[in-house]
Motif scaffolding. Structure first.
Motif, PDB file in Angstrom:
ATOM      1  N   ALA A 182      10.487  47.787 -13.211  1.00  0.00           N
ATOM      2  CA  ALA A 182       9.188  47.340 -13.681  1.00  0.00           C
ATOM      3  C   ALA A 182       8.414  47.666 -12.476  1.00  0.00           C
ATOM      4  CB  ALA A 182       9.337  45.706 -13.811  1.00  0.00           C
ATOM      5  N   TYR A 183       6.984  47.447 -12.990  1.00  0.00           N
ATOM      6  CA  TYR A 183       6.128  47.448 -11.927  1.00  0.00           C
ATOM      7  C   TYR A 183       6.029  46.514 -10.933  1.00  0.00           C
ATOM      8  CZ  TYR A 183       3.137  50.965 -14.529  1.00  0.00           C
ATOM      9  OH  TYR A 183       2.689  52.063 -15.371  1.00  0.00           O
ATOM     10  N   PRO A 184       5.772  46.494  -9.644  1.00  0.00           N
ATOM     11  CA  PRO A 184       5.560  45.253  -8.821  1.00  0.00           C
ATOM     12  C   PRO A 184       4.865  44.444  -9.208  1.00  0.00           C
ATOM     13  CG  PRO A 184       5.349  47.415  -7.603  1.00  0.00           C
ATOM     14  CD  PRO A 184       5.326  47.907  -9.082  1.00  0.00           C
ATOM     15  N   ALA A 185       5.169  43.051  -9.242  1.00  0.00           N
ATOM     16  CA  ALA A 185       4.480  41.996  -9.521  1.00  0.00           C
ATOM     17  C   ALA A 185       3.007  41.840  -8.859  1.00  0.00           C
ATOM     18  CB  ALA A 185       5.196  40.670  -9.416  1.00  0.00           C
ATOM     19  N   ASP A 186       1.929  41.491  -9.653  1.00  0.00           N
ATOM     20  CA  ASP A 186       0.542  41.850  -9.184  1.00  0.00           C
ATOM     21  C   ASP A 186      -0.297  40.741  -9.634  1.00  0.00           C
ATOM     22  OD1 ASP A 186      -1.933  42.385  -8.291  1.00  0.00           O
ATOM     23  OD2 ASP A 186      -1.866  44.538  -8.673  1.00  0.00           O
ATOM     24  N   PRO A 187      -0.709  39.915  -9.010  1.00  0.00           N
ATOM     25  CA  PRO A 187      -1.701  38.584  -9.584  1.00  0.00           C
ATOM     26  C   PRO A 187      -2.692  39.037 -10.379  1.00  0.00           C
ATOM     27  CG  PRO A 187      -0.826  38.253  -7.450  1.00  0.00           C
ATOM     28  CD  PRO A 187      -0.530  39.678  -7.524  1.00  0.00           C
ATOM     29  N   ALA A 245       2.983  35.952  -2.139  1.00  0.00           N
ATOM     30  CA  ALA A 245       4.254  36.079  -1.926  1.00  0.00           C
ATOM     31  C   ALA A 245       4.958  35.160  -2.970  1.00  0.00           C
ATOM     32  CB  ALA A 245       4.645  35.791  -0.394  1.00  0.00           C
ATOM     33  N   ALA A 246       4.398  33.848  -2.941  1.00  0.00           N
ATOM     34  CA  ALA A 246       5.146  33.005  -4.021  1.00  0.00           C
ATOM     35  C   ALA A 246       5.149  33.490  -5.429  1.00  0.00           C
ATOM     36  CB  ALA A 246       4.525  31.462  -3.823  1.00  0.00           C
ATOM     37  N   PHE A 247       3.905  34.197  -5.693  1.00  0.00           N
ATOM     38  CA  PHE A 247       3.747  34.759  -6.957  1.00  0.00           C
ATOM     39  C   PHE A 247       4.717  35.883  -7.496  1.00  0.00           C
ATOM     40  CE2 PHE A 247       2.126  38.075  -9.935  1.00  0.00           C
ATOM     41  CZ  PHE A 247       1.625  37.253 -11.101  1.00  0.00           C
ATOM     42  N   ALA A 248       5.201  36.626  -6.343  1.00  0.00           N
ATOM     43  CA  ALA A 248       6.301  37.725  -6.515  1.00  0.00           C
ATOM     44  C   ALA A 248       7.702  37.097  -6.473  1.00  0.00           C
ATOM     45  CB  ALA A 248       6.015  38.419  -5.359  1.00  0.00           C
ATOM     46  N   ARG A 249       7.828  35.901  -5.850  1.00  0.00           N
ATOM     47  CA  ARG A 249       9.303  35.519  -5.797  1.00  0.00           C
ATOM     48  C   ARG A 249       9.324  34.832  -7.109  1.00  0.00           C
ATOM     49  NH1 ARG A 249       7.699  33.601  -0.520  1.00  0.00           N
ATOM     50  NH2 ARG A 249       7.063  31.729  -1.436  1.00  0.00           N
ATOM     51  N   ALA A 250       8.484  34.102  -7.824  1.00  0.00           N
ATOM     52  CA  ALA A 250       8.684  33.526  -8.898  1.00  0.00           C
ATOM     53  C   ALA A 250       8.787  34.606 -10.118  1.00  0.00           C
ATOM     54  CB  ALA A 250       7.262  32.731  -9.521  1.00  0.00           C
ATOM     55  N   TRP A 251       8.163  35.567 -10.164  1.00  0.00           N
ATOM     56  CA  TRP A 251       8.360  36.622 -10.855  1.00  0.00           C
ATOM     57  C   TRP A 251       9.842  37.291 -10.933  1.00  0.00           C
ATOM     58  CZ3 TRP A 251      10.043  41.664 -10.529  1.00  0.00           C
ATOM     59  CH2 TRP A 251       9.832  42.486 -11.616  1.00  0.00           C
ATOM     60  N   GLU A 252      10.248  37.558  -9.790  1.00  0.00           N
ATOM     61  CA  GLU A 252      11.518  37.972  -9.466  1.00  0.00           C
ATOM     62  C   GLU A 252      12.561  37.132  -9.952  1.00  0.00           C
ATOM     63  OE1 GLU A 252      14.305  40.878  -8.618  1.00  0.00           O
ATOM     64  OE2 GLU A 252      12.182  41.149  -8.099  1.00  0.00           O
ATOM     65  N   GLU A 253      12.608  35.762  -9.775  1.00  0.00           N
ATOM     66  CA  GLU A 253      13.468  34.835 -10.307  1.00  0.00           C
ATOM     67  C   GLU A 253      13.365  34.955 -11.811  1.00  0.00           C
ATOM     68  OE1 GLU A 253      12.216  31.146  -8.621  1.00  0.00           O
ATOM     69  OE2 GLU A 253      12.853  31.767  -6.677  1.00  0.00           O
ATOM     70  N   ASP A 273      -9.038  23.399 -24.559  1.00  0.00           N
ATOM     71  CA  ASP A 273     -10.116  24.464 -24.627  1.00  0.00           C
ATOM     72  C   ASP A 273     -10.039  25.701 -25.168  1.00  0.00           C
ATOM     73  OD1 ASP A 273     -11.933  22.428 -23.676  1.00  0.00           O
ATOM     74  OD2 ASP A 273     -11.350  22.774 -21.618  1.00  0.00           O
ATOM     75  N   ASP A 274      -8.675  26.048 -25.652  1.00  0.00           N
ATOM     76  CA  ASP A 274      -8.175  27.118 -26.385  1.00  0.00           C
ATOM     77  C   ASP A 274      -7.962  28.212 -25.207  1.00  0.00           C
ATOM     78  OD1 ASP A 274      -7.588  26.194 -28.626  1.00  0.00           O
ATOM     79  OD2 ASP A 274      -9.543  26.785 -29.681  1.00  0.00           O
ATOM     80  N   ARG A 275      -8.032  28.001 -23.971  1.00  0.00           N
ATOM     81  CA  ARG A 275      -7.579  28.984 -22.841  1.00  0.00           C
ATOM     82  C   ARG A 275      -6.167  29.373 -22.986  1.00  0.00           C
ATOM     83  NH1 ARG A 275     -10.987  25.950 -18.149  1.00  0.00           N
ATOM     84  NH2 ARG A 275      -9.422  24.346 -18.995  1.00  0.00           N
ATOM     85  N   VAL A 276      -5.927  30.586 -22.585  1.00  0.00           N
ATOM     86  CA  VAL A 276      -4.454  30.979 -22.446  1.00  0.00           C
ATOM     87  C   VAL A 276      -4.433  31.810 -21.281  1.00  0.00           C
ATOM     88  CG1 VAL A 276      -4.020  30.942 -24.800  1.00  0.00           C
ATOM     89  CG2 VAL A 276      -5.171  32.960 -24.021  1.00  0.00           C
ATOM     90  N   THR A 277      -3.098  31.938 -20.754  1.00  0.00           N
ATOM     91  CA  THR A 277      -2.983  32.716 -19.753  1.00  0.00           C
ATOM     92  C   THR A 277      -1.870  33.877 -20.184  1.00  0.00           C
ATOM     93  OG1 THR A 277      -2.948  31.087 -17.943  1.00  0.00           O
ATOM     94  CG2 THR A 277      -1.614  32.901 -17.384  1.00  0.00           C
ATOM     95  N   LEU A 278      -2.583  35.106 -19.880  1.00  0.00           N
ATOM     96  CA  LEU A 278      -1.862  36.447 -20.402  1.00  0.00           C
ATOM     97  C   LEU A 278      -1.257  37.219 -19.078  1.00  0.00           C
ATOM     98  CD1 LEU A 278      -4.496  36.253 -22.191  1.00  0.00           C
ATOM     99  CD2 LEU A 278      -3.177  38.025 -23.496  1.00  0.00           C
ATOM    100  N   ASP A 279       0.015  36.841 -18.806  1.00  0.00           N
ATOM    101  CA  ASP A 279       0.732  37.334 -17.348  1.00  0.00           C
ATOM    102  C   ASP A 279       1.254  38.700 -17.689  1.00  0.00           C
ATOM    103  OD1 ASP A 279       1.704  37.885 -15.104  1.00  0.00           O
ATOM    104  OD2 ASP A 279       2.438  36.249 -14.855  1.00  0.00           O
ATOM    105  N   PHE A 280       0.745  39.589 -17.831  1.00  0.00           N
ATOM    106  CA  PHE A 280       1.128  41.016 -18.095  1.00  0.00           C
ATOM    107  C   PHE A 280       2.214  41.647 -17.323  1.00  0.00           C
ATOM    108  CE2 PHE A 280      -2.633  41.359 -20.702  1.00  0.00           C
ATOM    109  CZ  PHE A 280      -2.175  42.104 -21.859  1.00  0.00           C
TER     110      PHE A 280
END
Length: 275
Positions: free
Chosen positions: A133-138, A10-18, A225-232
């Motif tokens: 947009a597609y619904p936010a999905d972790p 729910a928090a993930f979806a709210r952050a995306w909506e904002e 460590d060269d890790r990245v996050t790709l939040d599609f």
């Protein structure tokens, strides 16, 4: 390379909506891309356009405007009259002048100079209601790996304007695994903020549910460590998805994903028609 952990959907979806609301608010700005009324390419012959004062031309010394008596532009609050030379404009840079309530962009794209006026009363600005947009999905927030090149590589890509080419320095690639288990690499360009990255891509949804030509994804700076996050979920349309008066770059050939990415922005209402 896995889905980034998100325990509170729910928090993930709210952050995306904002985030998405703020993104659309900027797009619908009275002087944003929806306000563009013309894409005027300049040459040595002075030319007048119906949506901007002055006669405009360009040459070895850059863009020049000749304003007739009674015509005025404002540059950083200073009134311009008669002849004004903007000087050479760097590739992908823009200078903005105002004409009444309009904003006139003077820019260089693909090695050519242009004038692109923006009028706040342009119908696409008034009629804009947001981007579907597609619904936010972790599940689509993925952890990947940044693979830097030994030295940046120049990459030439096409553009939304036929015959135009853009050249970007690519610092490296990002490698990640999609939810279907397939592993892919995308050529990355430098992002808007230092250290960040940007990828342009298409996928199996392009031209079906998402805009056919391109989508863009901003990637935060890699960690130690060269890790990245790709939040599609935050894959967005470029301006060319909304207007034919944009010069947006197309993805490199290697950035055409064969699998569907069912996340992020869909075809704009302006292109698909309203339901």
């Amino acid at each position: 390379m896995t889905t980034a952990p998100h325990t509170d959907t729910a928090a993930f979806a709210r952050a995306w909506e904002e985030w998405h609301t703020a993104k659309d608010r900027a797009l619908g700005d009275p002087h944003g891309f929806l306000a563009v009324t013309g894409l005027h390419w300049l040459d040595a012959e002075p030319a007048r356009f119906p949506d901007a004062p002055g006669a405009w031309s360009t040459g070895p010394d850059g863009v020049v405007v000749e304003l007739d008596e009674g015509e005025e532009l404002l540059l950083d609050g200073v009134a311009l009259h008669g002849r004004h030379a903007f000087g050479p404009i760097a590739e992908r840079d823009s200078v903005y002048v105002t004409a009444g309530d309009a904003l006139v962009e003077v820019a260089r794209r693909g090695g050519r100079d242009l004038v692109r006026p923006r009028h706040p009363d342009h119908p696409p600005v008034r009629e804009f209601t947001g981007t579907p947009a597609y619904p936010a999905d972790p599940r689509w927030a993925l952890t990947g790996r940044y693979l830097p090149f030994e030295a940046p590589r120049p990459v030439t890509v096409g553009a939304a304007v036929e015959g135009l080419r853009h050249v970007y320095d690519a610092p490296g690639e990002v490698e990640f695994e999609l939810p279907d288990g397939s592993t892919h690499r995308l050529t990355a360009f430098n992002g808007h903020l230092p250290g960040t990255l940007q990828v342009l891509f298409t996928d199996a949804t392009s031209g079906v549910t998402t805009y056919a030509a391109n989508r863009s994804l901003s990637i935060p700076a890699p960690d130690a460590d060269d890790r990245v996050t790709l939040d599609f979920n935050r894959a967005v349309n470029l301006p060319c998805a909304y207007t034919d008066l944009a010069t947006c770059p197309l993805p490199p050939a290697e950035n055409r994903l064969p699998a569907p990415v069912e996340a992020g922005e869909l075809i704009p209402y302006e292109r698909a028609g309203r339901p």
